[in-house]
Write a protein that holds these residues in place. Structure first.
Motif, mmCIF file in Angstrom:
data_model
loop_
_atom_site.group_PDB
_atom_site.id
_atom_site.type_symbol
_atom_site.label_atom_id
_atom_site.label_comp_id
_atom_site.label_asym_id
_atom_site.label_seq_id
_atom_site.Cartn_x
_atom_site.Cartn_y
_atom_site.Cartn_z
ATOM 1 N N GLU A 166 0.687 -1.146 -0.108
ATOM 2 C CA GLU A 166 -0.042 0.051 -0.240
ATOM 3 C C GLU A 166 1.248 1.517 -0.063
ATOM 4 O O GLU A 166 0.478 1.781 -1.127
ATOM 5 C CB GLU A 166 -1.040 0.003 1.171
ATOM 6 C CG GLU A 166 -1.987 0.975 1.644
ATOM 7 C CD GLU A 166 -2.732 0.944 2.766
ATOM 8 O OE1 GLU A 166 -3.110 2.283 3.490
ATOM 9 O OE2 GLU A 166 -2.868 0.090 2.740
ATOM 10 N N VAL A 167 1.997 1.212 1.332
ATOM 11 C CA VAL A 167 2.938 2.308 1.231
ATOM 12 C C VAL A 167 3.593 2.374 -0.792
ATOM 13 O O VAL A 167 3.879 3.477 -0.989
ATOM 14 C CB VAL A 167 3.664 2.581 2.025
ATOM 15 C CG1 VAL A 167 4.796 3.168 2.532
ATOM 16 C CG2 VAL A 167 3.194 2.455 3.202
ATOM 17 N N ALA A 168 3.537 1.560 -1.092
ATOM 18 C CA ALA A 168 5.020 0.847 -1.697
ATOM 19 C C ALA A 168 4.790 2.090 -3.364
ATOM 20 O O ALA A 168 4.486 3.045 -4.058
ATOM 21 C CB ALA A 168 5.917 -0.083 -2.437
ATOM 22 N N ALA A 169 2.436 1.309 -3.558
ATOM 23 C CA ALA A 169 2.217 2.027 -4.812
ATOM 24 C C ALA A 169 1.861 4.046 -4.500
ATOM 25 O O ALA A 169 2.668 4.044 -5.433
ATOM 26 C CB ALA A 169 0.909 0.905 -4.105
ATOM 27 N N ARG A 170 1.765 3.436 -3.184
ATOM 28 C CA ARG A 170 1.912 5.259 -3.158
ATOM 29 C C ARG A 170 2.640 5.885 -3.158
ATOM 30 O O ARG A 170 2.965 7.186 -4.352
ATOM 31 C CB ARG A 170 1.425 6.391 -1.585
ATOM 32 C CG ARG A 170 -0.182 5.296 -1.040
ATOM 33 C CD ARG A 170 -0.852 6.181 -2.353
ATOM 34 N NE ARG A 170 -1.338 7.757 -2.078
ATOM 35 C CZ ARG A 170 -1.910 8.603 -1.027
ATOM 36 N NH1 ARG A 170 -2.263 7.552 -0.606
ATOM 37 N NH2 ARG A 170 -1.674 10.135 -0.814
ATOM 38 N N ILE A 171 3.771 5.992 -2.530
ATOM 39 C CA ILE A 171 5.485 6.411 -3.581
ATOM 40 C C ILE A 171 6.009 6.146 -4.916
ATOM 41 O O ILE A 171 6.663 7.255 -5.790
ATOM 42 C CB ILE A 171 6.658 5.572 -2.962
ATOM 43 C CG1 ILE A 171 6.109 5.396 -1.290
ATOM 44 C CG2 ILE A 171 7.516 6.384 -3.284
ATOM 45 C CD1 ILE A 171 6.865 5.286 -0.348
ATOM 46 N N PHE A 172 5.568 5.058 -5.718
ATOM 47 C CA PHE A 172 5.531 4.551 -7.233
ATOM 48 C C PHE A 172 4.750 5.532 -7.828
ATOM 49 O O PHE A 172 5.333 6.606 -8.482
ATOM 50 C CB PHE A 172 5.434 3.253 -7.786
ATOM 51 C CG PHE A 172 5.630 2.254 -6.651
ATOM 52 C CD1 PHE A 172 7.319 2.725 -6.428
ATOM 53 C CD2 PHE A 172 6.351 0.937 -6.959
ATOM 54 C CE1 PHE A 172 8.099 1.961 -5.847
ATOM 55 C CE2 PHE A 172 6.173 -0.131 -5.583
ATOM 56 C CZ PHE A 172 7.733 0.461 -5.621
ATOM 57 N N GLY A 173 3.872 5.877 -7.459
ATOM 58 C CA GLY A 173 2.496 7.296 -8.061
ATOM 59 C C GLY A 173 1.166 6.900 -8.573
ATOM 60 O O GLY A 173 0.399 7.199 -9.661
ATOM 61 N N GLN A 174 1.128 6.280 -7.476
ATOM 62 C CA GLN A 174 -0.600 5.949 -7.752
ATOM 63 C C GLN A 174 -1.653 6.649 -7.693
ATOM 64 O O GLN A 174 -1.653 7.712 -7.239
ATOM 65 C CB GLN A 174 -1.130 5.200 -6.772
ATOM 66 C CG GLN A 174 -2.596 4.041 -6.097
ATOM 67 C CD GLN A 174 -2.923 4.051 -4.984
ATOM 68 O OE1 GLN A 174 -2.141 3.694 -4.109
ATOM 69 N NE2 GLN A 174 -3.996 3.994 -4.197
ATOM 70 N N SER A 175 -3.110 6.671 -8.459
ATOM 71 C CA SER A 175 -3.382 7.783 -9.427
ATOM 72 C C SER A 175 -5.226 6.969 -8.628
ATOM 73 O O SER A 175 -5.727 7.930 -9.036
ATOM 74 C CB SER A 175 -3.438 8.152 -10.517
ATOM 75 O OG SER A 175 -3.483 7.596 -11.675
ATOM 76 N N GLN A 176 -5.426 6.181 -8.728
ATOM 77 C CA GLN A 176 -6.796 5.182 -8.763
ATOM 78 C C GLN A 176 -6.431 4.623 -7.193
ATOM 79 O O GLN A 176 -5.740 4.335 -6.979
ATOM 80 C CB GLN A 176 -6.907 3.756 -10.035
ATOM 81 C CG GLN A 176 -6.276 4.836 -11.547
ATOM 82 C CD GLN A 176 -7.074 5.976 -11.992
ATOM 83 O OE1 GLN A 176 -8.506 5.730 -11.407
ATOM 84 N NE2 GLN A 176 -6.430 7.588 -11.818
ATOM 85 N N GLU A 177 -7.942 4.886 -7.309
ATOM 86 C CA GLU A 177 -8.232 4.496 -5.961
ATOM 87 C C GLU A 177 -8.192 2.986 -5.834
ATOM 88 O O GLU A 177 -8.055 1.593 -4.443
ATOM 89 C CB GLU A 177 -9.785 4.149 -5.141
ATOM 90 C CG GLU A 177 -9.953 4.225 -3.484
ATOM 91 C CD GLU A 177 -9.205 4.877 -2.351
ATOM 92 O OE1 GLU A 177 -8.576 4.219 -1.771
ATOM 93 O OE2 GLU A 177 -8.187 5.951 -3.105
ATOM 94 N N ALA A 178 -8.690 2.103 -6.926
ATOM 95 C CA ALA A 178 -8.386 0.324 -7.491
ATOM 96 C C ALA A 178 -7.117 0.291 -6.565
ATOM 97 O O ALA A 178 -6.822 -0.961 -6.556
ATOM 98 C CB ALA A 178 -9.283 0.642 -8.063
#
Length: 279
Positions: free
Chosen positions: A132-144
């Protein structure tokens, strides 16, 4: 050594597949994920390297306090000092870092898991939240993408469990669910005494098939809009799935050896995803 140099050394020295995926990130994202990974390694090392459970619990309590101090703006450890500047830009939350500590704390009190649902609760803390944290750092833009990250984290942890059965047994821990040991007529004592058998190989084949299915489920959850940003996770999935294939090809001899890929092969697999978009 600066905090940034410290976490870079910590990440590189681990030899983890994750490190190779970080290499292709832009500088700020690479600095953030490297600091977060170093924090996770520090906490995990407490459980793996401190033999006295009381001392390990005290160290985890210290880390819990350190996380609170970090979010209050006063980190004292090089790992949290390196991580602190990235908390606001990437929306990191205190409960996420505390969850990682809570998962490691479970290793001090629980060495068996009755069924897969029981194991999944542990995996969510030590791997799903990390994803979850990694996805945010990588640049997540979609809630899914959060659900994808949780599922991918589970797949990574299931792979680690398969790879590390022998090492974990030496520490008195068996992560393979008791209900599944019974299903394949494998006794706990056979695991802790590291006795390979055809029954054990069948059990591990079952574990491997579930892990591969979990990767498939995770990838199906990744929104197309975030696929490019989440390439580091896809790189890690490629490396880990290749590792699973190697373990299977070797007959699941995981009780007496730790299968790994060479650094060059990991780099090649990561590059293929980065440059060609292929896993």
């Amino acid at each position: 050594m600066t905090p940034q140099q410290y976490v870079q050394h910590k990440a590189a020295a681990s030899g983890s597949s994750f490190y190779y995926a970080f290499l292709f990130l832009p500088r700020e994202r690479r600095a953030a994920i490297t600091a977060f990974y170093a924090f996770c390694r520090e906490v995990d090392d407490v459980v793996d390297e401190v033999s006295d459970p009381g001392v390990a619990a005290a160290k985890l309590d210290w880390w819990s306090g350190e996380v609170a101090k970090t979010f209050a703006g006063a980190p004292s450890h090089p790992a949290t000092q390196a991580l602190a500047p990235h908390i606001t830009p990437f929306g990191l939350q205190q409960r996420q870092l505390q969850a990682v500590i809570d998962g490691c704390r479970m290793d001090l009190t629980q060495t068996r898991y009755l069924d897969f649902a029981d194991l999944q609760r542990y995996c969510h803390l030590v791997a799903g939240v990390v994803g979850e944290v990694a996805a945010r750092i990588f640049g997540q833009s979609q809630e899914a993408t959060t659900e994808y990250a949780h599922r991918l984290g589970l797949a990574f942890q299931l792979t680690n469990i398969i790879r590390d059965v022998g090492e974990d047994a030496m520490r008195g821990r068996v992560y393979l669910p008791v209900s599944e040991l019974q299903q394949f007529d494998v006794k706990i004592s056979e695991i802790t005494q590291r006795q390979h058998s055809e029954r054990f190989a069948a059990l591990m084949r079952f574990q491997c098939a579930r892990a591969q299915q979990t990767y498939d489920e995770a990838l199906a959850l990744l929104p197309a809009a975030d696929r490019r940003a989440q390439k580091p996770g896809l790189m890690m999935a490629s490396i880990y799935r290749t590792l699973l294939a190697e373990i299977e090809a070797d007959g699941f001899r995981v009780l007496h050896q730790r299968t790994s890929l060479t650094p060059l092969r990991k780099l090649w697999l990561a590059w293929k995803v980065q440059a060609l978009g292929r896993m």
